[in-house]
Design a protein around this motif. Structure first.
Motif, PDB file in Angstrom:
ATOM      1  N   VAL A  90      36.667 -16.440  34.867  1.00 26.30           N
ATOM      2  CA  VAL A  90      37.601 -17.554  34.726  1.00 26.30           C
ATOM      3  C   VAL A  90      36.828 -18.819  34.332  1.00 26.30           C
ATOM      4  O   VAL A  90      35.861 -19.172  34.990  1.00 26.30           O
ATOM      5  N   GLY A  91      37.250 -19.475  33.270  1.00 27.47           N
ATOM      6  CA  GLY A  91      36.650 -20.758  32.897  1.00 27.47           C
ATOM      7  C   GLY A  91      37.219 -21.847  33.782  1.00 27.47           C
ATOM      8  O   GLY A  91      37.023 -21.855  34.991  1.00 27.47           O
ATOM      9  N   SER A  92      37.986 -22.743  33.191  1.00 23.79           N
ATOM     10  CA  SER A  92      38.601 -23.794  33.993  1.00 23.79           C
ATOM     11  C   SER A  92      39.667 -23.217  34.919  1.00 23.79           C
ATOM     12  O   SER A  92      40.507 -22.431  34.490  1.00 23.79           O
ATOM     13  N   PRO A  93      39.643 -23.598  36.198  1.00 25.13           N
ATOM     14  CA  PRO A  93      40.656 -23.105  37.138  1.00 25.13           C
ATOM     15  C   PRO A  93      41.963 -23.892  37.054  1.00 25.13           C
ATOM     16  O   PRO A  93      42.898 -23.599  37.793  1.00 25.13           O
ATOM     17  N   ILE A  94      42.005 -24.885  36.176  1.00 21.95           N
ATOM     18  CA  ILE A  94      43.191 -25.735  36.093  1.00 21.95           C
ATOM     19  C   ILE A  94      44.184 -25.118  35.111  1.00 21.95           C
ATOM     20  O   ILE A  94      43.838 -24.841  33.966  1.00 21.95           O
ATOM     21  N   VAL A 136      39.358 -14.038  39.712  1.00 20.59           N
ATOM     22  CA  VAL A 136      40.435 -14.788  40.349  1.00 20.59           C
ATOM     23  C   VAL A 136      40.035 -16.240  40.576  1.00 20.59           C
ATOM     24  O   VAL A 136      38.897 -16.520  40.946  1.00 20.59           O
ATOM     25  N   SER A 137      40.963 -17.158  40.353  1.00 21.72           N
ATOM     26  CA  SER A 137      40.767 -18.509  40.897  1.00 21.72           C
ATOM     27  C   SER A 137      42.095 -19.025  41.443  1.00 21.72           C
ATOM     28  O   SER A 137      43.163 -18.636  40.969  1.00 21.72           O
ATOM     29  N   TRP A 138      42.001 -19.863  42.442  1.00 20.01           N
ATOM     30  CA  TRP A 138      43.167 -20.449  43.113  1.00 20.01           C
ATOM     31  C   TRP A 138      42.853 -21.904  43.359  1.00 20.01           C
ATOM     32  O   TRP A 138      41.852 -22.229  43.985  1.00 20.01           O
ATOM     33  N   LEU A 139      43.675 -22.778  42.804  1.00 21.47           N
ATOM     34  CA  LEU A 139      43.399 -24.217  42.950  1.00 21.47           C
ATOM     35  C   LEU A 139      44.664 -24.925  43.403  1.00 21.47           C
ATOM     36  O   LEU A 139      45.666 -24.922  42.697  1.00 21.47           O
ATOM     37  N   PRO A 140      44.638 -25.536  44.585  1.00 24.52           N
ATOM     38  CA  PRO A 140      45.835 -26.222  45.061  1.00 24.52           C
ATOM     39  C   PRO A 140      45.884 -27.656  44.533  1.00 24.52           C
ATOM     40  O   PRO A 140      44.849 -28.234  44.216  1.00 24.52           O
ATOM     41  N   ASN A 197      36.174 -23.225  28.232  1.00 24.59           N
ATOM     42  CA  ASN A 197      37.459 -22.903  27.594  1.00 24.59           C
ATOM     43  C   ASN A 197      37.503 -23.452  26.170  1.00 24.59           C
ATOM     44  O   ASN A 197      37.941 -22.769  25.245  1.00 24.59           O
ATOM     45  N   ASN A 225      49.000 -25.004  31.012  1.00 21.30           N
ATOM     46  CA  ASN A 225      50.035 -24.279  30.262  1.00 21.30           C
ATOM     47  C   ASN A 225      50.141 -22.859  30.795  1.00 21.30           C
ATOM     48  O   ASN A 225      49.498 -21.946  30.295  1.00 21.30           O
ATOM     49  N   ALA A 280      46.458 -14.339  44.616  1.00 24.14           N
ATOM     50  CA  ALA A 280      45.021 -14.344  44.365  1.00 24.14           C
ATOM     51  C   ALA A 280      44.353 -13.156  45.053  1.00 24.14           C
ATOM     52  O   ALA A 280      43.504 -12.470  44.470  1.00 24.14           O
ATOM     53  N   MET A 336      39.680 -21.917  45.468  1.00 27.07           N
ATOM     54  CA  MET A 336      39.207 -20.667  46.058  1.00 27.07           C
ATOM     55  C   MET A 336      38.821 -19.706  44.946  1.00 27.07           C
ATOM     56  O   MET A 336      39.514 -19.609  43.933  1.00 27.07           O
TER      57      MET A 336
END
Lengths: 176, 355
Positions: free
Chosen positions: A59-63, A33-37, B263, A66, A23, B177
């Motif tokens: 970035v739309g959805s960070p999830i 950038v997105s980062w999702l734990p 999306n 796929n 990221a 983040m």
């Protein structure tokens, strides 16, 4: 262009840390950038994963459900996520911990014995950085400068001595 | 412009609060918002502030009441079950007309529920939050940058209107983040002549209190408070319109749901379906006007929520039920997928507003 990464393995393998490096590299390269734990009650030994998106557009959805790029550090992760990778995507996996091969033939598979290499290198905790080196080589413009810049952001100043060690591990994976 | 840094949403809230001049944080740990407390614990002692881990959520909100009485900026944060515990204190803050910032990083419920993201505290947040006639200003961020921006804005509004601002986020927004700039604009804090700061024998005592035994007087206090609420409804509504210019279908979604919806909208637009989004940023006051206006243009509304369908009621009220409002939802910690939303868009496009 948008690249969606899913990085998965055991808690304690440095999954989230390696994701952060990716990221930050995106950020220093001027990308969105997105980062999702994943977060949960699991600690060391449980499962951990993180979604990272690097994009030229917001970035739309960070999830990431796929991924374009899956990085699997253990067998349960490969079993669970292999089928979710986009057609034409890439799967990087730790072949010292995963004995089977990638089944799908519509994705590119990159086995790398990261854990074994890490042990042989005397840095048993840096398998994550070794596999990351390979990922960066296959997916990105790798320059020592931008990787070092990203490492400086994720490694706290107090542990600056770890910078070269981490960079060395990344280089090891890059040269594999 | 200052450099952007990568931060978790929870950390961005904490740092933005400090930038806004908040030097008092009281809380009790609960997933998925614990990073706020952890960040405050690290930072507050270094800047002469106060971080205190209270013995319970109830204690924490009453400590907020205490500091708010002195006119200083103060906050607490929790997640769903913890916010329920704070309910009494929220009502007392409203009854005493005290400004504060309260953060709810929601998780699945009811009860102790789970720890994964949810939006099922919408009713609780927007319809009062506890006993008595009152409102909180409810702000719903959809990015880490907004977590920071709305925290500062929340303090401003709380001081301006002497009431609680609530940041209504969810586990995803708290944990993710993104790059964030902390070069935040902070307005000067208004004068607070009502604060209990000591009379120095120069003025009459200020008293902060929510007890009022004379019903006529109590009614008057309620009337006055609702006059203020009316001003807020007229002046403080915030929302985002996305691809609404030519839209025939309108999605209503806030927070993480709005990002997943974007999306789905991108995919639907590729198929030639004219769909847009209205994203409420203030959940109270609710952006009634843009929804009402949209009802003249679109044939269907779709409310996307991480709950069994709560905001959908406000969309129906705003549009006066002139168009069908469909629900796309997951609950209990699950998140709707873009595909699930896209299916609903395609279905609505096929039916063209027929029920």
């Amino acid at each position: 262009m948008t690249n969606e990464f899913l990085f998965a393995g055991f808690g304690g393998q440095g999954i989230l840390f390696a994701g952060k490096l990716l990221a930050y590299k995106g950020l220093t390269d001027g990308k969105e950038v997105s980062w999702l734990p994943s977060y949960g009650p699991e600690m060391r030994g449980g499962t951990a994963s993180c979604s990272i998106i690097l994009s030229d557009t917001p970035v739309g959805s960070p999830i990431v459900s796929n991924p374009d790029i899956l990085i699997a550090m253990n067998l349960p992760s490969l079993d669970k996520y292999e089928k979710t990778v986009k057609k034409g995507g890439m799967i990087f996996y730790d072949s010292s911990l995963i004995s089977r091969e990638v089944i799908r033939d519509d994705v590119k598979a990159f086995p790398i014995p990261a854990t074994k290499m890490a042990e042989e290198n005397g840095t048993p905790t840096l398998a994550n950085m070794i596999i990351m080196g390979k990922v960066l080589k296959e997916t990105d413009d790798f320059t020592e400068e931008s990787v070092r810049a990203a490492l400086t952001k994720v490694i706290s100043a107090k542990r600056a001595d770890m910078l070269d060690v981490n960079f060395g591990a990344i280089k090891l994976g890059y040269d594999f | 412009m200052a450099d952007k840094v990568l931060m978790k949403g929870n950390e961005a809230i904490a740092e933005a609060a400090i930038v806004a001049g908040c030097r008092h944080y009281f809380g009790y740990p609960i997933t998925p918002q614990t990073e706020i407390a952890a960040y405050m614990a690290k930072r507050m002692p270094k800047i002469g502030g106060c971080f205190l881990q209270a013995e319970s959520e109830i204690a924490a909100i009453n400590m907020v009441y205490g500091v708010a009485s002195t006119g200083l900026r103060v906050m607490t944060s929790s997640s769903s079950p913890g916010i329920s515990l704070k309910g009494e204190g929220l009502s007392y803050l409203a009854g005493a007309d005290l400004p504060s910032l309260v953060v709810n990083v929601q998780r699945g419920g009811p009860g102790l529920g789970g720890i994964q993201p949810s939006q099922s505290d919408y009713f609780q947040a927007t319809k009062g939050g506890a006993h008595g006639d009152f409102h909180m200003i409810v702000l719903a961020p959809a990015s880490v940058q907004e977590m920071a921006d709305l925290t500062v804005h929340g303090f401003d509004l709380a001081d301006k209107y002497r009431m609680t601002s609530m940041i209504l986020a969810d586990g995803t927004m708290g944990q993710m983040m993104e790059p964030v700039s902390l070069d935040l604009e902070v307005k000067p804090m208004p004068e607070k002549p009502w604060a209990t700061t000591g009379t120095k024998l120069q003025r009459k005592h200020n008293i902060t209190n929510s007890l009022s035994l004379d019903p006529e007087e109590l009614e008057m206090l309620n009337f006055k408070r609702y006059e203020r609420y009316k001003v807020i409804e007229e002046n403080e509504v915030m929302y985002e319109e996305y691809m609404m210019e030519d839209a025939e279908i309108c999605i209503a979604a806030f927070g993480i749901a709005s990002r997943v919806a974007k999306n789905a909208i991108t995919e639907a637009r590729k198929m030639g379906i004219k769909v847009g989004l209205i994203r409420p940023i203030t959940l109270w006051p609710f952006p009634t006007a843009p929804f009402k206006a949209a009802a003249d243009k679109v044939h269907t509304f779709i409310s996307v929520e991480l709950s069994m369908g709560q905001m959908i009621e406000d969309v129906r009220l705003a549009t006066e039920c002139r168009r069908p409002v469909k629900l796309v939802n997951r609950a209990g910690g699950m998140i709707p997928s873009p595909e699930q939303i896209l299916e609903a868009i395609k279905e609505a496009n096929k039916n063209g507003g027929a029920n």
